[in-house]
Design an enzyme around this catalytic site. Structure first.
Site, PDB file in Angstrom:
ATOM      1  N   ARG A  22      -9.587   6.218   1.946  1.00 53.93           N
ATOM      2  CA  ARG A  22     -10.473   6.298   3.114  1.00 53.93           C
ATOM      3  C   ARG A  22     -10.949   7.715   3.457  1.00 53.93           C
ATOM      4  O   ARG A  22     -11.832   7.896   4.281  1.00 53.93           O
ATOM      5  CB  ARG A  22      -9.789   5.671   4.345  1.00 53.93           C
ATOM      6  CG  ARG A  22      -9.886   4.155   4.337  1.00 53.93           C
ATOM      7  CD  ARG A  22      -9.158   3.568   5.505  1.00 53.93           C
ATOM      8  NE  ARG A  22      -7.712   3.574   5.295  1.00 53.93           N
ATOM      9  CZ  ARG A  22      -6.814   3.402   6.276  1.00 53.93           C
ATOM     10  NH1 ARG A  22      -7.226   3.237   7.521  1.00 53.93           N
ATOM     11  NH2 ARG A  22      -5.528   3.395   6.002  1.00 53.93           N
ATOM     12  N   ASP A 109       1.352  12.764   4.641  1.00 57.93           N
ATOM     13  CA  ASP A 109       0.175  12.639   5.497  1.00 57.93           C
ATOM     14  C   ASP A 109       0.541  12.454   6.978  1.00 57.93           C
ATOM     15  O   ASP A 109      -0.297  12.068   7.781  1.00 57.93           O
ATOM     16  CB  ASP A 109      -0.736  11.498   5.007  1.00 57.93           C
ATOM     17  CG  ASP A 109      -0.015  10.154   4.973  1.00 57.93           C
ATOM     18  OD1 ASP A 109       1.193  10.098   5.277  1.00 57.93           O
ATOM     19  OD2 ASP A 109      -0.681   9.150   4.623  1.00 57.93           O
ATOM     20  N   GLY A 146       4.979  -1.763  11.626  1.00 55.81           N
ATOM     21  CA  GLY A 146       6.211  -2.543  11.560  1.00 55.81           C
ATOM     22  C   GLY A 146       6.835  -2.586  12.949  1.00 55.81           C
ATOM     23  O   GLY A 146       6.841  -1.579  13.657  1.00 55.81           O
ATOM     24  N   GLU A 161       7.258  -6.223   9.263  1.00 61.31           N
ATOM     25  CA  GLU A 161       5.902  -5.719   9.074  1.00 61.31           C
ATOM     26  C   GLU A 161       4.889  -6.622   9.775  1.00 61.31           C
ATOM     27  O   GLU A 161       5.090  -7.842   9.869  1.00 61.31           O
ATOM     28  CB  GLU A 161       5.575  -5.643   7.580  1.00 61.31           C
ATOM     29  CG  GLU A 161       6.374  -4.584   6.838  1.00 61.31           C
ATOM     30  CD  GLU A 161       6.213  -3.203   7.440  1.00 61.31           C
ATOM     31  OE1 GLU A 161       5.115  -2.630   7.358  1.00 61.31           O
ATOM     32  OE2 GLU A 161       7.192  -2.697   8.015  1.00 61.31           O
ATOM     33  N   TYR A 339     -16.912  44.887  12.743  1.00 61.71           N
ATOM     34  CA  TYR A 339     -16.020  44.348  11.715  1.00 61.71           C
ATOM     35  C   TYR A 339     -15.037  45.430  11.268  1.00 61.71           C
ATOM     36  O   TYR A 339     -15.446  46.504  10.806  1.00 61.71           O
ATOM     37  CB  TYR A 339     -16.800  43.836  10.479  1.00 61.71           C
ATOM     38  CG  TYR A 339     -15.851  43.482   9.361  1.00 61.71           C
ATOM     39  CD1 TYR A 339     -14.965  42.403   9.505  1.00 61.71           C
ATOM     40  CD2 TYR A 339     -15.778  44.234   8.192  1.00 61.71           C
ATOM     41  CE1 TYR A 339     -14.040  42.095   8.509  1.00 61.71           C
ATOM     42  CE2 TYR A 339     -14.864  43.923   7.198  1.00 61.71           C
ATOM     43  CZ  TYR A 339     -13.999  42.866   7.359  1.00 61.71           C
ATOM     44  OH  TYR A 339     -13.085  42.568   6.387  1.00 61.71           O
ATOM     45  N   ASN A 359     -15.023  48.013   3.537  1.00 58.04           N
ATOM     46  CA  ASN A 359     -13.691  48.019   2.921  1.00 58.04           C
ATOM     47  C   ASN A 359     -13.678  47.510   1.497  1.00 58.04           C
ATOM     48  O   ASN A 359     -12.702  47.666   0.788  1.00 58.04           O
ATOM     49  CB  ASN A 359     -12.718  47.195   3.777  1.00 58.04           C
ATOM     50  CG  ASN A 359     -13.172  45.760   3.944  1.00 58.04           C
ATOM     51  OD1 ASN A 359     -14.371  45.495   4.084  1.00 58.04           O
ATOM     52  ND2 ASN A 359     -12.248  44.830   3.925  1.00 58.04           N
TER      53      ASN A 359
HETATM   54  C1  UD1 Z   1       4.876   1.702   6.781  1.00 57.53           C
HETATM   55  C2  UD1 Z   1       6.095   0.917   7.255  1.00 57.53           C
HETATM   56  C3  UD1 Z   1       5.829   0.401   8.662  1.00 57.53           C
HETATM   57  C4  UD1 Z   1       5.483   1.557   9.585  1.00 57.53           C
HETATM   58  C5  UD1 Z   1       4.319   2.352   9.040  1.00 57.53           C
HETATM   59  C6  UD1 Z   1       4.078   3.589   9.849  1.00 57.53           C
HETATM   60  C7  UD1 Z   1       6.993  -0.078   5.202  1.00 57.53           C
HETATM   61  C8  UD1 Z   1       7.127  -1.294   4.418  1.00 57.53           C
HETATM   62  N1  UD1 Z   1       6.311  -0.171   6.348  1.00 57.53           N
HETATM   63  O1  UD1 Z   1       3.813   0.782   6.704  1.00 57.53           O
HETATM   64  O2  UD1 Z   1       6.965  -0.283   9.151  1.00 57.53           O
HETATM   65  O3  UD1 Z   1       5.170   1.058  10.873  1.00 57.53           O
HETATM   66  O4  UD1 Z   1       4.595   2.772   7.684  1.00 57.53           O
HETATM   67  O5  UD1 Z   1       2.907   4.203   9.413  1.00 57.53           O
HETATM   68  O6  UD1 Z   1       7.525   0.948   4.831  1.00 57.53           O
HETATM   69  N2  UD1 Z   1       3.656   5.098  -0.299  1.00 57.53           N
HETATM   70  C9  UD1 Z   1       4.039   5.568  -1.523  1.00 57.53           C
HETATM   71  N3  UD1 Z   1       4.298   4.682  -2.531  1.00 57.53           N
HETATM   72  C10 UD1 Z   1       4.203   3.350  -2.316  1.00 57.53           C
HETATM   73  C11 UD1 Z   1       3.821   2.876  -1.063  1.00 57.53           C
HETATM   74  C12 UD1 Z   1       3.575   3.793  -0.059  1.00 57.53           C
HETATM   75  O7  UD1 Z   1       4.119   6.779  -1.742  1.00 57.53           O
HETATM   76  O8  UD1 Z   1       4.463   2.605  -3.261  1.00 57.53           O
HETATM   77  C13 UD1 Z   1       3.353   6.061   0.774  1.00 57.53           C
HETATM   78  C14 UD1 Z   1       1.898   5.927   1.176  1.00 57.53           C
HETATM   79  O9  UD1 Z   1       1.093   6.839   0.464  1.00 57.53           O
HETATM   80  C15 UD1 Z   1       1.938   6.275   2.635  1.00 57.53           C
HETATM   81  C16 UD1 Z   1       3.304   5.808   3.082  1.00 57.53           C
HETATM   82  O10 UD1 Z   1       4.095   5.730   1.920  1.00 57.53           O
HETATM   83  O11 UD1 Z   1       1.854   7.661   2.841  1.00 57.53           O
HETATM   84  C17 UD1 Z   1       3.274   4.509   3.860  1.00 57.53           C
HETATM   85  O12 UD1 Z   1       2.913   3.478   3.003  1.00 57.53           O
HETATM   86  P1  UD1 Z   1       2.088   2.189   3.415  1.00 57.53           P
HETATM   87  O13 UD1 Z   1       2.172   1.208   2.319  1.00 57.53           O
HETATM   88  O14 UD1 Z   1       0.771   2.574   3.912  1.00 57.53           O
HETATM   89  O15 UD1 Z   1       2.969   1.641   4.605  1.00 57.53           O
HETATM   90  P2  UD1 Z   1       2.433   1.047   5.946  1.00 57.53           P
HETATM   91  O16 UD1 Z   1       1.789  -0.235   5.680  1.00 57.53           O
HETATM   92  O17 UD1 Z   1       1.673   2.075   6.667  1.00 57.53           O
END
Ligand code: UD1
Ligand code: CA
Length: 423
Positions: A22, A109, A146, A161, A339, A359
């Site tokens: 995004r 992030d 979640g 979730e 400057y 400079n």
């Molecule tokens: C997750 C939580 C959720 C919480 C939310 C907060 C889980 C299952 N859920 O959901 O309870 O409320 O974060 O924002 O954990 N990532 C990886 N590898 C993967 C999957 C994810 O590195 O295989 C990283 C993503 O890049 C991201 C973060 O983990 O930075 C969260 O992953 P995402 O799948 O977006 O979880 P949410 O659905 O946001």
């Protein structure tokens, strides 16, 4: 880390494998910046400030870009396929195995959590002997997150979730931030039991909570006081929002310590800046990371104070002034359209309007040194390297290429001649 006087092992695992679609960017989301600093670098710095003993980063998509930013400061594990947050943590297994202590889970992030919040989470986790301590928040609109399921006694039972939640669970306003502190051994054992039997077909890290509770292992939570801390960046609008939140937070801290900021909305003070009491910052001022400013100064408007500047007390930096790697002595005035780069200016000087240090010669940056009580006239070019002594006067419009000894006046310009005007 030292917790209550005792040495404890704490590791940070930073999730940084996501795609960041995004952002609509050619770059990894994690290398986008807030106040000149990459999101993922902010998280690493935070993990260091908190004092965690090792930092493991789970990289995936565009991992070379992340590695370029973080270098050898952290350990890396590679997640080839994004099979869920639990799967991501499993990639760090080789570093977790054999360790006794805690691991905190952070996200590349989610960059503006306060150090104190993480410290609280870790300390509570040790003190209460919890195997999982969650950082949660209360959201008026919890959609997408979640939800935290507690029993009648308030004990945490599980995280559900959004996509797996029933209509009652969806009403719950306490959400999972995704940040946790786990006992390393019990986390590893729970990860072995994860199954992707949910709507998304992923290995959910959140399922670890229920697994631990079913084993009778104690879990708990810290509810974050300031919800903005757990905001993440998914798109450019959120990047702007987090920059704004950080701006307001930093400005508020300076005001609390006795700095007057006329317009917090247009004052951009980067990280780790020190400003003395009773200094006034006028609008549209940018002050870069690590700058030190004394007390009773007046800074701005439209001032750009870049890296490496140290400013004394009672100094005036006025309108449209840019300074870089410059030291300015007490009571010196740098009032407008100036400057100064790679310069050292003494006390009680006055730098005239339009003065610049030349400079950069195309290859190297050279130094300009100005002594105490120097009066630099308007529109002077100081061609570095050059030294201007104490109690000197530089005539307006001069291009100074040679040193000016103390007590002298330097003038370097052509004499005016008045000719007849052609009709
Ligand atoms: C997750 C939580 C959720 C919480 C939310 C907060 C889980 C299952 N859920 O959901 O309870 O409320 O974060 O924002 O954990 N990532 C990886 N590898 C993967 C999957 C994810 O590195 O295989 C990283 C993503 O890049 C991201 C973060 O983990 O930075 C969260 O992953 P995402 O799948 O977006 O979880 P949410 O659905 O946001
Ligand atoms: Ca997410």
């Amino acid at each position: 880390m030292i917790i209550d006087g005792e040495e404890k092992y704490v590791m940070s695992v930073i999730m940084a494998a996501g795609k960041g679609t995004r952002m609509k960017s050619n770059k990894s989301k994690l290398v986008h910046k807030i106040y000149d600093k990459e999101l993922v670098k902010r998280v690493v710095e935070l993990a260091k400030e908190v004092g965690t003993d090792d930092i493991v980063t789970v990289v995936g998509h565009l991992r070379e870009q992340v590695k370029e930013v973080l270098g050898n400061d952290v350990k890396y594990v590679y997640q080839e396929e994004l099979l869920g947050t639990g799967h991501a943590v499993m990639q760090a297994k080789k570093y977790l195995e054999g360790k006794k202590g805690k691991v905190i889970i952070l996200y590349g992030d989610v960059p503006i959590i306060r150090k104190e919040t993480l410290e609280n989470l870790i300390i509570k986790s040790f003190k209460n002997k919890e195997y999982a301590t969650l950082l949660t928040a209360i959201y008026e609109n919890p959609t997408g997150y979640g939800r935290i399921i507690r029993d009648e006694g308030g004990n945490i039972k599980a995280i559900v979730e959004e996509k797996d939640a029933n209509m009652f669970e969806k009403e719950i306003k306490e959400i999972n931030s995704g940040i946790y502190c786990f006992d390393i051994e019990e986390l590893l054992s729970a990860l072995e039991e994860l199954k992707p039997n949910n709507v998304q077909g992923e290995y959910y890290l959140t399922d670890v909570i229920k697994i631990m509770n079913d084993k009778g292992l104690k879990t708990g939570a810290v509810i974050v006081e300031d919800n903005t801390e757990i905001l993440g960046v998914n798109d450019r609008a959120q990047l702007e929002l987090l920059t704004r939140v950080l701006r307001m937070r930093i400005n508020a801290e300076h005001m609390k310590k006795g700095v007057t900021i006329e317009d917090a909305n247009s004052t951009y003070i980067h990280d780790n800046v020190k400003i003395g009491v009773d200094t006034v910052i006028h609008p549209n001022t940018t002050i870069k990371e690590g700058v030190i400013i004394g007390s009773d100064c007046e800074i701005g408007p439209n001032a750009y104070i870049r890296e490496g500047c140290i400013i004394g007390n009672d100094v005036k930096i006025g309108n449209c002034v840019e300074i870089k790697k410059t030291i300015i002595g007490n009571r010196t005035k740098v009032p407008h359209f100036i400057y100064l780069g790679d310069a050292q200016v003494g006390e009680d000087c006055n730098i005239g309007c339009g003065t610049i240090t030349c400079n950069y010669d195309g290859k190297n940056k050279n130094k300009t040194i100005i002594g105490n009580r120097a009066f630099i006239g308007s529109n002077v070019n100081l061609v570095a390297p050059v030294t201007i002594g104490d109690d000197t006067l530089i005539a307006a419009g001069s291009t100074i290429t040679d040193d000016v000894p103390s007590g002298k006046m330097g003038i370097a310009r052509q004499r005016q001649i008045n000719k007849d005007r052609k009709k």
